[in-house]
Write a protein that holds these residues in place. Sequence first.
Motif, PDB file in Angstrom:
ATOM      1  N   LYS A 184      14.855 -10.103 -27.486  1.00 26.20           N
ATOM      2  CA  LYS A 184      16.277 -10.258 -27.211  1.00 26.20           C
ATOM      3  C   LYS A 184      16.731  -9.517 -25.941  1.00 26.20           C
ATOM      4  O   LYS A 184      17.419 -10.074 -25.105  1.00 26.20           O
ATOM      5  CB  LYS A 184      17.097  -9.749 -28.394  1.00 26.20           C
TER       6      LYS A 184
ATOM      7  N   SER B   5      18.953  -7.407 -25.977  1.00 21.37           N
ATOM      8  CA  SER B   5      20.382  -7.648 -26.143  1.00 21.37           C
ATOM      9  C   SER B   5      21.237  -6.493 -25.637  1.00 21.37           C
ATOM     10  O   SER B   5      20.821  -5.338 -25.624  1.00 21.37           O
ATOM     11  CB  SER B   5      20.698  -7.913 -27.615  1.00 21.37           C
TER      12      SER B   5
ATOM     13  N   CYS C 272      22.527  -4.372 -32.890  1.00 17.40           N
ATOM     14  CA  CYS C 272      22.082  -4.501 -31.494  1.00 17.40           C
ATOM     15  C   CYS C 272      23.179  -5.083 -30.606  1.00 17.40           C
ATOM     16  O   CYS C 272      23.486  -4.532 -29.556  1.00 17.40           O
ATOM     17  CB  CYS C 272      20.796  -5.320 -31.395  1.00 17.40           C
ATOM     18  N   GLU C 273      23.795  -6.178 -31.040  1.00 17.88           N
ATOM     19  CA  GLU C 273      24.889  -6.763 -30.264  1.00 17.88           C
ATOM     20  C   GLU C 273      26.254  -6.346 -30.797  1.00 17.88           C
ATOM     21  O   GLU C 273      27.239  -6.398 -30.065  1.00 17.88           O
ATOM     22  CB  GLU C 273      24.784  -8.287 -30.293  1.00 17.88           C
TER      23      GLU C 273
ATOM     24  N   LYS D 199      18.151   0.286 -33.250  1.00 20.91           N
ATOM     25  CA  LYS D 199      18.531  -0.955 -32.569  1.00 20.91           C
ATOM     26  C   LYS D 199      17.363  -1.943 -32.577  1.00 20.91           C
ATOM     27  O   LYS D 199      17.534  -3.132 -32.853  1.00 20.91           O
ATOM     28  CB  LYS D 199      18.957  -0.665 -31.131  1.00 20.91           C
TER      29      LYS D 199
ATOM     30  N   GLU E  55      17.004  -5.703 -33.944  1.00 15.91           N
ATOM     31  CA  GLU E  55      16.740  -6.693 -32.910  1.00 15.91           C
ATOM     32  C   GLU E  55      15.533  -7.558 -33.261  1.00 15.91           C
ATOM     33  O   GLU E  55      15.503  -8.761 -32.962  1.00 15.91           O
ATOM     34  CB  GLU E  55      16.493  -5.973 -31.584  1.00 15.91           C
TER      35      GLU E  55
END
Length: 452
Positions: free
Chosen positions: A92, A94, A351-352, A389, A393
């Motif tokens: 990702k 991200s 994560c996001e 994270k 992810e």
Amino acid sequence: MVHCFSMFEKNIVIDVYSGGVHLMEAPAYMLTKYYAENGFEKDGLSQIAIKACKEIPLNLLEEGYRELSELEMEGLLFSEDFYEKAAQNLRKGSVVKALCIHIAHDCNLRCKYCFADEGAFGGKRGLMSADTGKKAIDFVIEKSGSRRNIEIDFFGGEPLINFGVVKEIVEYARSLEEKFNKKFRFTITTNGILLDDSKIEYINQNMSNIVLSIDGTKETNDKMRPHANGKGSYDEIVPKFLKVAKSRNQDNYYVRGTFTRENPNFSKDVLHLADLGFKQTSVEPVVAPFDMPYALQYEDLPVLFEEYEKLAVEYIKRKKEGNGFNFFHFMIDLDQGPCVIKRLSGCGSGCEYLAITPDGDIYPCHQFVGNEKFKMGNLSSNKFNYYIKGEFENNNVYTKPECKKCWAKFYCSGGCPANAWNFNQDLNIPYDLGCELQRKRIECAIAIKASI
């Protein structure tokens, strides 16, 4: 992988990997069900398949087989799984694009099912300072990289208890948009007790969305959403919520409720909200430990499935009559609109999407707040736990054995990580009762699309 089901006198087949949804007559449908269990025969209609579908005349079976063959050749039925390889190579990288800012760990209601411990989240009650809120904005600007659009959700407890700080945070964020090439989109969730005309005006001018908490009828709502003194909240909030809905032209809001074992016939609560005039509704199943008296149990599933179908029938009827409303769980994208990453890994929590507490602590989302195992840092320490994270992810439907074999995986993207952890102490083992309800909702949503 295909999934076959019948609802509202329609035979529906979902081809999982292509995203194809097919309405079929009985011969093709019976054959598809047979091939779903035994594998598609590309060399022609076999005697075994004919025997398995013996109640269908041979000429109709042959016609059905030709239809299936054409769909198979077009990659719309019995399609290959190309997602697993994508999942294996998923990186990702991200950036943070959304924050849930816990503006208040306190509340003026005492909802019986509240996962947030009536606003305290298992800790002390408190309000976020403007300084902490501004640090949250600085944090998301830094962690969002080159992404322009950023979502900020004001959450509690009850955010309106600390509305002055909400306004300070909004104004601070707006002041930085041009400098950092960012665009903030704000949402606020409220129980409505403190709503007044001036707050509604400010929210309408500055918030892209508002979530209004109400559970349905007066009886249902007041039983589960009382004040500390036991007095219900329905009569206070309904006129205010109707004013909000009207002032926003029946768009960019949700009335959001919860149903529990206390009201398993929840369709009446959804329809009550629609009858009041609300066009945007979301009434969702409670998620609670099985030993709580209001918690849903596996034995409740037949009744709940019947309620979703009952609601779907009325939903279709009202849409056709021109008096429809939107129900969040019946709104479905059959064009596979979300990108591959979203279909594989869902909401982006950890994560996001992150949550910030009044003290500036950072968690994967609002439902992890208070769980020290998942504390990712603090705004004042300049430290951020990238290991946690990474755990989120790398989490996707192919790291979850039960999801991997489920036909609905690309509609729910593996479900809620917090529910998985809270019930199974494992991010890769989903909350199974929730999965059962999700699958039913998806079937209803697709049957509605086929009927309107």
